[in-house]
Every structure is written in structure tokens, then in C-alpha cells.
Design an enzyme around this catalytic site. Structure first.
Site, PDB file in Angstrom:
ATOM      1  N   CYS A 112       0.814  -1.230   0.000  1.00 44.80           N
ATOM      2  CA  CYS A 112       0.000   0.000   0.000  1.00 44.80           C
ATOM      3  C   CYS A 112       0.841   1.270   0.000  1.00 44.80           C
ATOM      4  O   CYS A 112       0.307   2.358  -0.238  1.00 44.80           O
ATOM      5  CB  CYS A 112      -0.953  -0.006   1.181  1.00 44.80           C
ATOM      6  SG  CYS A 112      -1.902  -1.521   1.271  1.00 44.80           S
ATOM      7  N   HIS A 258      -3.190   6.815   2.359  1.00 45.13           N
ATOM      8  CA  HIS A 258      -3.673   5.514   1.896  1.00 45.13           C
ATOM      9  C   HIS A 258      -5.061   5.296   2.483  1.00 45.13           C
ATOM     10  O   HIS A 258      -5.285   5.503   3.672  1.00 45.13           O
ATOM     11  CB  HIS A 258      -2.692   4.428   2.357  1.00 45.13           C
ATOM     12  CG  HIS A 258      -3.219   3.042   2.182  1.00 45.13           C
ATOM     13  ND1 HIS A 258      -3.830   2.632   1.015  1.00 45.13           N
ATOM     14  CD2 HIS A 258      -3.254   1.967   3.029  1.00 45.13           C
ATOM     15  CE1 HIS A 258      -4.207   1.375   1.152  1.00 45.13           C
ATOM     16  NE2 HIS A 258      -3.876   0.955   2.356  1.00 45.13           N
ATOM     17  N   ASN A 288     -10.240  -0.226   0.253  1.00 44.10           N
ATOM     18  CA  ASN A 288      -8.777  -0.255   0.246  1.00 44.10           C
ATOM     19  C   ASN A 288      -8.298  -0.942  -1.032  1.00 44.10           C
ATOM     20  O   ASN A 288      -8.530  -2.134  -1.221  1.00 44.10           O
ATOM     21  CB  ASN A 288      -8.325  -1.018   1.502  1.00 44.10           C
ATOM     22  CG  ASN A 288      -6.811  -1.128   1.617  1.00 44.10           C
ATOM     23  OD1 ASN A 288      -6.082  -0.876   0.663  1.00 44.10           O
ATOM     24  ND2 ASN A 288      -6.338  -1.525   2.784  1.00 44.10           N
TER      25      ASN A 288
END
Ligand code: UT7
Length: 331
Positions: A112, A258, A288
Site C-alpha cells: 500500500c 492511503h 482499500n
């Protein structure tokens, strides 16, 4: 000063939208739990289109937005943890689709934090190779490939999508970065790859790799440990990347984190002592998407004018590895 200019930006998400209610039909969950624990309401999921196609569509959108000839792109840095092939790289497949043949093409896997690492790498290449005109950074992910849709603790979190930026050198703009990793936390977030089973292999017992979830190819997450790590490293990366160029987080116009969990971002905002208004969020509609989440949010922020030319922005990521990083730049 020695920075980069984002000449073009673009995104692509699959049409299929999976809502919390749709997930509650396949696992024991509900919209209320997912919304209050994560902030996520829906996510896009591929209907079979591979990762590289998502990336190529996002790249084409960014190139069109930049108005540059793909032949002038000298380097493609792709970020993914969900490549369609072990080899070739997703960067090479995207290169084929966009007609930038001859450019350098590499994949990086920093989960990520991938886009933040790639953005920093692009800047370093542009700084040291004056023949390089444009760098394409493209993040493409299909977390649905490695998500176990019988595990309610993970399947509600992830989505698919891609986004890209075209960068050029710009010595008039500010830039600083703070990147790191902590491999001692590798066991907290993982998805297994292949292991060797040849006709010559005699030991078919699993080697103790000090990682949990021995036989699953799906994402395994120790949510609580990742949560602790994220709430610590997110403010750290923002603070350190700001302090490297002598500014405070308050002086930033926008922070694009993020998009993992709104509670992580709220805690980070509190720790930094700055308002949530400064943090850009689109996780409610995307979930996500690992390395694609920051450029997807960047794209939406440009579109709705939350990020404007001349703004000081910080992108900040954290994820498997465990990796983390922040970059401060001028849009
Ligand atoms: O890209 C970076 C990656 N990941 C992250 O940033 C994730 C970081 N971690 C988190 O965001 C949170 O830890 C989660 C959202 C994953 C989980 O939230 P939590 O507040 O830590 O919940 P929990 O794991 O402590 O679970 C609380 C309860 C449990 O039930 P019991 O044991 O209290 O009866 C779980 O079984 O919630 C249950 N639960 C669910 N209930 C309904 C877990 N998942 C679900 C679900 N729906 N989807």
C-alpha cells in the site's frame, strides 16, 4: 528546489460496484459494522478484466490528460501486489498497451506504500537522468484476486482499481520524502505465492518461514497489529517529510493518505494536531485498493478541486512489509 510536476493524471475503476449490503448476503456482516469500523460503503470489483488492463486504461487517461506523446515516456514504474503474471511485469504489459515501446519498465512491490515509493523513485530518475523527459507511474490492483470472500474480517475491506500520473522534472517545485520499512512486522499482512515442489524435492514438509496461515493464497491480516502500525507511521511519515523541507503539517494544503480505514486517519489527524478537513478521503466509494488507493484519491481530489495548482500536498502510505512513506510535493 528540485521537484516534479504532475503533467497528467487519470484513473480507471471497473463498473461493478459491490455494496456493504451485497457483502452481507454472502458473509455474516452488515452495513452498520463496516461503516462504523472502516468508513467504507462500497468498492469496485473486476468482472474478469485483468490488472494490467485496468492499469493501461488509467495510464491512457493520464497520458491524454497530459497531452504528451507516449513515445516520450522514458520510464514506466508500475506498482502492484496483484500482477496477472509472475512474469512479465505489469509495467511491460501496460507499456505494450499504451505504445511507449522502448521505455524502461519496472514493477515495484511495496504494497500500500507502493505509489509513494514509486513517486519518489520517479523523481530520483528525473533528477539524475537529464535525457528522461517523462515518467509514468501507474498503480493497478485487483485485491479481489487474493481476497477470501468467506472471511468477513478481510473481504469487506478491499476493492479493485487503477490510477496513474505522468511526471516531468520541475526545479521550481518543492519535494521531500521519508520512506521506510519494518520487516519484523512481515507476519502481520501477507498473501502467499508459489513454493517449490519438484520431482527432486524430498522434503514436502513446510519450511518454517515464521509466517502464519501456511496453506492459504489469500490475504491474511492481523488487523489490530496493522492498525497500531498505521496509526504510528502515518503521522511519523507526514511529520518527517514536512520537517525535511522545513515546513509543518499545518502548512500543507492537503494530505492524501492511503485509504485503508477512516479511524486510522482520524487517529493520525489527532496525533498530528490537525483537522480532518485537511485529509482527503474517497474510501467510502473505493475501499482499500492497496497501492492504487493514493493515486485514485489524488485523481478525485484534482477532479473536485480539493487539490489545486500550487497547493502543497502530502501523500502518505503504509502497508504490508511492513512499509511506509510520505512525500511532500507541490501540485
Ligand atoms: O492497507 C493496510 C491494511 N490494513 C489496514 O489498514 C487494516 C487495519 N485494521 C483495521 O482497520 C481493523 O483492525 C479492522 C477494520 C480490520 C477490524 O476492526 P477492529 O475494530 O479491530 O475489529 P476486531 O477485529 O477487533 O473485531 C471485533 C469484532 C469481532 O467479534 P467478537 O470477537 O468481538 O465477537 C469480529 O469477529 O467484530 C467482528 N467482525 C465483524 N463483524 C461484522 C470482524 N469483521 C466483521 C465484519 N462484520 N465484517
Amino acid at each position: 528546489m528540485n521537484g516534479v510536476n504532475i503533467v497528467g493524471i487519470g484513473k480507471y475503476v471497473p463498473d461493478l460496484v459491490v455494496t456493504n449490503d451485497m457483502l452481507s448476503e454472502i458473509v455474516d456482516t452488515n452495513d452498520e459494522w463496516i461503516t462504523t469500523r472502516t468508513g467504507i460503503k462500497s468498492r469496485h470489483i473486476t468482472n474478469g478484466e485483468p490488472t494490467f488492463c485496468l492499469g493501461a486504461k488509467a495510464a491512457k487517461a493520464a497520458i491524454e490528460n497530459a497531452g504528451v506523446d507516449p513515445k516520450n515516456i522514458g520510464l514506466i514504474i508500475a506498482t502492484t501486489i496483484t500482477n496477472d503474471f509472475t512474469t512479465p511485469s505489469v509495467a511491460c504489459l501496460i507499456q505494450r498497451e499504451i505504445g511507449a515501446v522502448g521505455s524502461m519498465a519496472i514493477d515495484i512491490n511495496c504494497a500500500c506504500a507502493g505509489f509513494v515509493y514509486a513517486f519518489d523513485m520517479a523523481k530520483r530518475y528525473l533528477e539524475t537522468d537529464k535525457n528522461l523527459k517523462y515518467v509514468l507511474v501507474v498503480s493497478a490492483e485487483e485485491l479481489s484476486k487474493i481476497t477470501d470472500y468467506t472471511d468477513r474480517s478481510t473481504c469487506v475491506l478491499f476493492g479493485d482499481g487503477a490510477a496513474a500520473v505522468v511526471l516531468e522534472r520541475d526545479e521550481s517545485k518543492i519535494f521531500s520524502s521519508y520512506l521506510g520499512a519494518d520487516g519484523t512486522g512481515a507476519e502481520y499482512l501477507l498473501a502467499r505465492s508459489y513454493h517449490s515442489e519438484t520431482p527432486f524435492t524430498t522434503n514436502h514438509e513446510r519450511f518454517d518461514d515464521k509466517m502464519p496461515d501456511g496453506n492459504s493464497r489469500f490475504l491474511f491480516q492481523n488487523g489490530k497489529e496493522v492498525y497500531k502500525f498505521a496509526t504510528k507511521t502515518l503521522p511519523l511519515a507526514v511529520e518527517e517529510s514536512c520537517s525535511k523541507i522545513g515546513i509543518t503539517p499545518e502548512e500543507l494544503d492537503i494530505i492524501i493518505p492511503h485509504q485503508a480505514n477512516v479511524r486510522i486517519i482520524e487517529t493520525a489527524a489527532k496525533n498530528l494536531g490537525i483537522s480532518m478537513d485537511k485529509f482527503y478521503l474517497n474510501l467510502d466509494s473505493h475501499g482499500n485498493t492497496s497501492s492504487a488507493s493514493i493515486p485514485l484519491a489524488l485523481c478525485d481530489a484534482v477532479k473536485d478541486r480539493s487539490l489545486k495548482r500550487g497547493d502543497k500536498a502530502c501523500i502518505v502510505g503504509f502497508g504490508a512489509g511492513l512499509t511506509y512513506g510520505g512525500v511532500v510535493f507541490e501540485f
